[in-house]
Motif scaffolding. Structure first.
Motif, PDB file in Angstrom:
ATOM      1  N   ILE A   1       0.983  -1.219   0.057  1.00 46.29           N
ATOM      2  CA  ILE A   1       0.154   0.175   0.013  1.00 46.29           C
ATOM      3  C   ILE A   1       0.744   1.222  -0.141  1.00 46.29           C
ATOM      4  O   ILE A   1       0.662   2.281  -0.841  1.00 46.29           O
ATOM      5  CB  ILE A   1      -0.893   0.033   1.246  1.00 46.29           C
ATOM      6  N   LYS A   2       2.101   1.275   0.734  1.00 47.06           N
ATOM      7  CA  LYS A   2       2.888   2.341   0.959  1.00 47.06           C
ATOM      8  C   LYS A   2       3.596   2.685  -0.561  1.00 47.06           C
ATOM      9  O   LYS A   2       3.542   3.756  -0.987  1.00 47.06           O
ATOM     10  CB  LYS A   2       3.877   1.985   2.028  1.00 47.06           C
ATOM     11  N   LYS A   3       3.800   1.603  -1.339  1.00 42.47           N
ATOM     12  CA  LYS A   3       4.546   1.454  -2.620  1.00 42.47           C
ATOM     13  C   LYS A   3       3.783   1.986  -3.512  1.00 42.47           C
ATOM     14  O   LYS A   3       3.805   3.165  -4.315  1.00 42.47           O
ATOM     15  CB  LYS A   3       5.288   0.332  -3.041  1.00 42.47           C
ATOM     16  N   ASP A   4       2.688   1.385  -3.558  1.00 46.50           N
ATOM     17  CA  ASP A   4       1.404   2.092  -4.348  1.00 46.50           C
ATOM     18  C   ASP A   4       0.938   3.431  -4.281  1.00 46.50           C
ATOM     19  O   ASP A   4       1.268   4.601  -5.193  1.00 46.50           O
ATOM     20  CB  ASP A   4       0.144   1.224  -4.157  1.00 46.50           C
ATOM     21  N   THR A   5       1.145   3.887  -3.098  1.00 47.80           N
ATOM     22  CA  THR A   5       0.888   5.457  -2.889  1.00 47.80           C
ATOM     23  C   THR A   5       2.033   6.209  -3.031  1.00 47.80           C
ATOM     24  O   THR A   5       1.868   7.237  -3.759  1.00 47.80           O
ATOM     25  CB  THR A   5       0.594   5.549  -1.179  1.00 47.80           C
ATOM     26  N   PHE A   6       3.298   5.873  -2.833  1.00 45.80           N
ATOM     27  CA  PHE A   6       4.448   6.786  -3.365  1.00 45.80           C
ATOM     28  C   PHE A   6       4.400   6.795  -4.949  1.00 45.80           C
ATOM     29  O   PHE A   6       4.777   7.910  -5.242  1.00 45.80           O
ATOM     30  CB  PHE A   6       5.760   6.154  -2.625  1.00 45.80           C
ATOM     31  N   ARG A   7       4.150   5.901  -5.546  1.00 46.60           N
ATOM     32  CA  ARG A   7       4.181   5.749  -6.987  1.00 46.60           C
ATOM     33  C   ARG A   7       3.233   6.901  -7.537  1.00 46.60           C
ATOM     34  O   ARG A   7       3.603   7.711  -8.307  1.00 46.60           O
ATOM     35  CB  ARG A   7       3.715   4.585  -7.678  1.00 46.60           C
ATOM     36  N   LYS A   8       2.060   6.766  -6.937  1.00 45.33           N
ATOM     37  CA  LYS A   8       0.894   7.845  -7.452  1.00 45.33           C
ATOM     38  C   LYS A   8       1.488   9.181  -6.992  1.00 45.33           C
ATOM     39  O   LYS A   8       1.173  10.380  -7.942  1.00 45.33           O
ATOM     40  CB  LYS A   8      -0.473   7.412  -6.862  1.00 45.33           C
ATOM     41  N   VAL A   9       1.618   9.383  -5.588  1.00 40.30           N
ATOM     42  CA  VAL A   9       2.139  10.704  -5.359  1.00 40.30           C
ATOM     43  C   VAL A   9       3.421  11.384  -6.253  1.00 40.30           C
ATOM     44  O   VAL A   9       3.477  12.542  -6.554  1.00 40.30           O
ATOM     45  CB  VAL A   9       2.532  10.826  -3.651  1.00 40.30           C
ATOM     46  N   ASP A  10       4.221  10.423  -6.445  1.00 41.49           N
ATOM     47  CA  ASP A  10       5.385  10.849  -7.160  1.00 41.49           C
ATOM     48  C   ASP A  10       4.998  11.346  -8.624  1.00 41.49           C
ATOM     49  O   ASP A  10       5.586  12.232  -9.184  1.00 41.49           O
ATOM     50  CB  ASP A  10       6.564   9.637  -7.280  1.00 41.49           C
ATOM     51  N   GLU A  11       4.013  10.552  -9.173  1.00 40.12           N
ATOM     52  CA  GLU A  11       3.645  10.995 -10.484  1.00 40.12           C
ATOM     53  C   GLU A  11       2.981  12.405 -10.504  1.00 40.12           C
ATOM     54  O   GLU A  11       3.025  13.151 -11.206  1.00 40.12           O
ATOM     55  CB  GLU A  11       2.506   9.880 -10.754  1.00 40.12           C
ATOM     56  N   ALA A  12       2.049  12.654  -9.307  1.00 33.24           N
ATOM     57  CA  ALA A  12       1.377  13.929  -9.378  1.00 33.24           C
ATOM     58  C   ALA A  12       1.986  14.972  -8.711  1.00 33.24           C
ATOM     59  O   ALA A  12       1.619  16.074  -9.107  1.00 33.24           O
ATOM     60  CB  ALA A  12       0.036  13.446  -8.604  1.00 33.24           C
TER      61      ALA A  12
ATOM     62  N   ALA B   1       7.929  18.655  -9.175  1.00 32.32           N
ATOM     63  CA  ALA B   1       9.342  18.055  -9.209  1.00 32.32           C
ATOM     64  C   ALA B   1      10.173  17.950  -7.952  1.00 32.32           C
ATOM     65  O   ALA B   1      10.877  17.259  -7.507  1.00 32.32           O
ATOM     66  CB  ALA B   1      10.093  18.447 -10.461  1.00 32.32           C
ATOM     67  N   ASP B   2       9.957  19.524  -7.191  1.00 35.72           N
ATOM     68  CA  ASP B   2      10.911  19.436  -6.038  1.00 35.72           C
ATOM     69  C   ASP B   2      10.033  19.401  -4.815  1.00 35.72           C
ATOM     70  O   ASP B   2      10.681  19.559  -3.679  1.00 35.72           O
ATOM     71  CB  ASP B   2      11.154  21.108  -6.085  1.00 35.72           C
ATOM     72  N   THR B   3       8.829  18.501  -5.017  1.00 35.66           N
ATOM     73  CA  THR B   3       8.207  18.339  -3.676  1.00 35.66           C
ATOM     74  C   THR B   3       8.898  17.275  -3.056  1.00 35.66           C
ATOM     75  O   THR B   3       9.205  16.254  -3.416  1.00 35.66           O
ATOM     76  CB  THR B   3       6.652  17.927  -3.947  1.00 35.66           C
ATOM     77  N   LEU B   4       9.149  17.304  -1.563  1.00 31.63           N
ATOM     78  CA  LEU B   4       9.468  16.469  -0.753  1.00 31.63           C
ATOM     79  C   LEU B   4       8.397  15.497  -0.383  1.00 31.63           C
ATOM     80  O   LEU B   4       7.247  15.707  -0.129  1.00 31.63           O
ATOM     81  CB  LEU B   4      10.134  16.976   0.601  1.00 31.63           C
ATOM     82  N   ILE B   5       8.728  14.047  -0.264  1.00 31.54           N
ATOM     83  CA  ILE B   5       7.475  13.159  -0.049  1.00 31.54           C
ATOM     84  C   ILE B   5       8.139  12.399   1.262  1.00 31.54           C
ATOM     85  O   ILE B   5       9.247  11.575   1.145  1.00 31.54           O
ATOM     86  CB  ILE B   5       7.455  12.116  -1.002  1.00 31.54           C
ATOM     87  N   VAL B   6       7.430  12.304   2.623  1.00 33.11           N
ATOM     88  CA  VAL B   6       8.083  11.614   3.490  1.00 33.11           C
ATOM     89  C   VAL B   6       6.845  10.637   4.173  1.00 33.11           C
ATOM     90  O   VAL B   6       5.630  10.810   3.537  1.00 33.11           O
ATOM     91  CB  VAL B   6       8.475  12.821   4.736  1.00 33.11           C
ATOM     92  N   SER B   7       7.454   9.540   4.601  1.00 34.71           N
ATOM     93  CA  SER B   7       6.466   8.649   5.169  1.00 34.71           C
ATOM     94  C   SER B   7       6.253   8.558   6.657  1.00 34.71           C
ATOM     95  O   SER B   7       7.464   8.637   7.337  1.00 34.71           O
ATOM     96  CB  SER B   7       6.881   7.168   4.616  1.00 34.71           C
ATOM     97  N   ASN B   8       5.229   8.161   7.223  1.00 36.48           N
ATOM     98  CA  ASN B   8       4.979   8.440   8.738  1.00 36.48           C
ATOM     99  C   ASN B   8       5.069   6.916   9.065  1.00 36.48           C
ATOM    100  O   ASN B   8       4.542   6.359   9.996  1.00 36.48           O
ATOM    101  CB  ASN B   8       3.675   8.726   8.930  1.00 36.48           C
TER     102      ASN B   8
END
Ligand code: CAA
Length: 286
Positions: A93-104, A107-114
């Motif tokens: 579920i985490k990987k699927d979410t990160f793929r979708k967030v990365d796509e949307a 380019a300079d947005t930081l993506i962090v996981s809780n």
């Protein structure tokens, strides 16, 4: 500045509240409309209690709620400086979410996981920006607990780390640097204690005795059994299982009673039944 929080469960909604209280424009995204409805209702009830108690003014409440929006679409991460993922603790579920967030995301947005213990490097590997990914682990309840653990993946850049540390300060949190091993720092110490407490209940000790032992003997604000009900038995079991699988060490064996309770749907305060029983307002009744 805009922040996006993906996941509107207990942690995600609390993180969104924390960011909105600190002055960020926040969008809380969840693909389940029922999760959003629940998050909104819980926040309204919490703020209503604060206003009645006098710890928040009506104006402040409206101001904070005015900065918080909800969405069912990943597209709404656009424009966010940081995206905080707080979806269920399952690697797929985490990987699927990160793929979708990365796509949307920009380019300079930081993506962090809780995540409370999954591998940041593994989660980052599904994105096109692994250097801009790291772990920021909040504690429940997120608006109240002062700590966040910062966890760097193998290729997290220094720039990302510094920016995320600054963000944590802006939302009022103190940070510790935790290693990228299962359980990070707090849960590696805390969750085996909760697990041991569950073993004692399985062996016949009363939950209230186990809780009083740690509250009165060690000054813990909550006993380990009460705390397990509070964070969710499923969440606690997932973390313990992560320690067991991650270290391949029998000292982390999850208590079978926890597994049975999860199978029965006794998940703690959020379902009204855990080691203790709760009414619909979350008050302990037995
Ligand atoms: N969400 C948001 N705010 C909450 C809240 C919640 N669920 N519960 C309480 N609060 C707020 C209240 O609104 C209140 O705020 P105001 O003072 O502004 O009105 C404040 O917290 C204090 O609340 P109370 O007076 O009702 O309660 P208390 O003084 O008994 O404190 C507590 C409650 C902070 C939860 C305290 O019992 C405590 O610290 N418990 C231990 C929590 C803990 O150990 N958390 C870590 C869990 S492990 C984890 O999170 C790891 C993981 O990976 C899952």
């Amino acid at each position: 500045m805009k922040a996006a929080v993906v996941g509107a469960g207990l942690m995600g909604s609390g993180i969104a509240q924390t960011c909105a209280q600190a002055g960020f424009e926040v969008v809380n995204i969840d693909t389940f409309p029922s999760a959003i409805d629940k998050a909104k209702a819980n926040l309204e009830a919490l703020f209503a209690r604060k206003v009645t108690k006098g710890s928040m003014t009506e104006e402040k409440k409206e101001e904070i709620l005015g900065r918080l929006t909800y969405s069912g679409s990943f597209e709404d991460v656009k424009g966010a400086a940081i995206v905080i993922e707080a979806v269920p603790e399952k690697i797929e579920i985490k990987k699927d979410t990160f793929r979708k967030v990365d796509e949307a995301a920009d380019a300079d947005t930081l993506i962090v996981s809780n995540t409370s213990g999954l591998s940041i490097s593994e989660i980052a590997s599904v994105t096109n920006r692994p250097d801009k990914v790291m772990g920021v682990h909040f504690f429940y309840p997120a608006p109240v607990m002062k700590l966040v653990e910062l966890v760097r993946g193998l290729v997290t850049s220094n720039e990302t780390y510094e920016k995320v540390k600054e963000f944590a300060g802006q939302i009022g949190k103190t940070t510790v640097d935790a290693p990228e091993y299962p359980g990070f720092m707090v849960n590696r110490i805390l969750v085996p204690m909760q697990n041991e407490a569950a073993f004692m209940v399985m062996e016949g000790s009363r939950p209230e005795d186990v809780d009083n032992a740690m509250k009165l003997g060690c000054n813990h604000p909550m006993g380990p059994i009460e705390l397990t009900d509070f964070v969710g038995i499923d969440t606690m079991l997932a973390t313990m299982t992560g320690l067991y699988n991650g270290f391949h060490d029998s000292k982390y064996r999850p208590c079978p009673l926890l597994e049975t309770m999860v199978k029965a749907g006794h998940l703690g305060k959020k379902t009204g039944q855990g080691f203790y029983k709760y009414d619909e307002k979350g008050n302990k009744i037995s």
